[in-house]
Design an enzyme around this catalytic site. Sequence first.
Site, PDB file in Angstrom:
ATOM      1  N   ASP A  75       5.327  -1.005 -15.413  1.00  0.00           N
ATOM      2  CA  ASP A  75       5.389  -0.430 -14.069  1.00  0.00           C
ATOM      3  C   ASP A  75       5.676   1.064 -14.189  1.00  0.00           C
ATOM      4  O   ASP A  75       6.503   1.468 -15.015  1.00  0.00           O
ATOM      5  CB  ASP A  75       6.494  -1.117 -13.251  1.00  0.00           C
TER       6      ASP A  75
ATOM      7  N   TYR B 145      -7.998  -0.212   1.312  1.00  0.00           N
ATOM      8  CA  TYR B 145      -7.084  -1.083   0.553  1.00  0.00           C
ATOM      9  C   TYR B 145      -7.717  -2.447   0.319  1.00  0.00           C
ATOM     10  O   TYR B 145      -7.813  -2.924  -0.817  1.00  0.00           O
ATOM     11  CB  TYR B 145      -5.762  -1.232   1.301  1.00  0.00           C
TER      12      TYR B 145
ATOM     13  N   PHE C 256      -1.394 -13.964   2.420  1.00  0.00           N
ATOM     14  CA  PHE C 256      -1.212 -13.588   3.813  1.00  0.00           C
ATOM     15  C   PHE C 256       0.146 -12.863   3.864  1.00  0.00           C
ATOM     16  O   PHE C 256       0.642 -12.422   2.831  1.00  0.00           O
ATOM     17  CB  PHE C 256      -1.347 -14.820   4.698  1.00  0.00           C
ATOM     18  N   ASN C 257       0.762 -12.657   4.993  1.00  0.00           N
ATOM     19  CA  ASN C 257       1.956 -11.800   5.045  1.00  0.00           C
ATOM     20  C   ASN C 257       3.144 -12.446   4.339  1.00  0.00           C
ATOM     21  O   ASN C 257       3.507 -13.578   4.638  1.00  0.00           O
ATOM     22  CB  ASN C 257       2.320 -11.483   6.498  1.00  0.00           C
TER      23      ASN C 257
ATOM     24  N   HIS D 240       6.234  -2.826   6.432  1.00  0.00           N
ATOM     25  CA  HIS D 240       6.077  -4.214   6.857  1.00  0.00           C
ATOM     26  C   HIS D 240       6.975  -4.534   8.053  1.00  0.00           C
ATOM     27  O   HIS D 240       8.101  -4.051   8.159  1.00  0.00           O
ATOM     28  CB  HIS D 240       6.376  -5.160   5.696  1.00  0.00           C
TER      29      HIS D 240
ATOM     30  N   ARG E 199      -3.231   0.558  15.029  1.00  0.00           N
ATOM     31  CA  ARG E 199      -3.307   1.122  13.685  1.00  0.00           C
ATOM     32  C   ARG E 199      -4.705   0.850  13.136  1.00  0.00           C
ATOM     33  O   ARG E 199      -5.158  -0.289  13.112  1.00  0.00           O
ATOM     34  CB  ARG E 199      -2.233   0.498  12.795  1.00  0.00           C
TER      35      ARG E 199
ATOM     36  N   GLY F  27      -7.765  -0.153  11.130  1.00  0.00           N
ATOM     37  CA  GLY F  27      -7.967  -1.096  10.026  1.00  0.00           C
ATOM     38  C   GLY F  27      -7.181  -2.372  10.144  1.00  0.00           C
ATOM     39  O   GLY F  27      -7.171  -3.181   9.212  1.00  0.00           O
TER      40      GLY F  27
END
Length: 321
Positions: free
Chosen positions: A31, A138, A166-167, A189, A281, A283
């Site tokens: 990372d 994205y 999904f979320n 988020h 927003r 997109g």
Amino acid sequence: MRLLVTGGAGYIGSVVTALLLDSGHDVVVLDDLSTGHQVAIPKGAQFVHGRVHDVIGEVLTPDFDAVLHFAAFIAAGESVRKPEKYWENNLIGSLRLLDAMRSAGVRRLVFSSTANVYGDPDAVPIPETAVTRPPNPYAASKLAVDHALAGEATAHGLAAVSLRYFNVAGAHVRADGSLMGERHDPETHLIPIALQVAAGRRDKLELYGDDYPTPDGTCVRDYIHVTDLAAAHLLALSTMEPGTHRVFNLGNGNGFSNRQVVDVVREVTGHPVPTEIGPRREGDPVTLVASSEKAQRELGWKPAKPALSQMVADAWEFLRR
């Protein structure tokens, strides 16, 4: 197994790393800490600080059994303003990774994809066979990697799985009682932002549009607990097929509007969450709700924590700690 986790200092990557370590695997985290946090990397994992583009050829050696690839930028709104940033990081970085895996003879990959590739679907819940209409760079960059994996599997025998999230929400509770949760900076988020408002760290929550064709005018999303999501990665590792690229949607199959999410945050925290309506927003799809029947059927995966209130409660506890 000896496993490389790219982006393992991020929210989902760190939780997957924890589950891999708890299952007895040898894990190396790569990372660059551009969006991740070194403190989030679980003890027991070896950490290499660097960018996939620059060091993957040195890090990925033939003794690795598989790679789990999370290293990506994920802010859909920003990707509309800075598309070049997302193509360069998300797609080119993934292509460099595939080159290194081919050279090292590492032939198993689990890829962190997104449900955003479906855009505004024709019907919900969304199966893996749905038409893909990425509404922003994205999502388009993630879909491009999915296509690259399919080609790599056919041409070079890669065993690949793309998990379309999904979320994701909640915090993972480790065996020692420690919590692992979201640390995005800046945070984009809905649930963690709403919790920050409840905690008094923000004055209000901006909802992006209230004129969508939904019951209350706000976007509808499917939420999945981060622990459930992470568990699917281990199942994917155990069911991979050489020369095959498989795609699985991961969600609960339940849709919640942005207003409903805010109501749950108020209920769980007992605090007010003032909201303000802003412009849509760019997109943002109207409704994204998963069909995870394929994952349940072929991976044996089933969410253990499907309640939105549980996800919010775990995330609230992480924030308070």
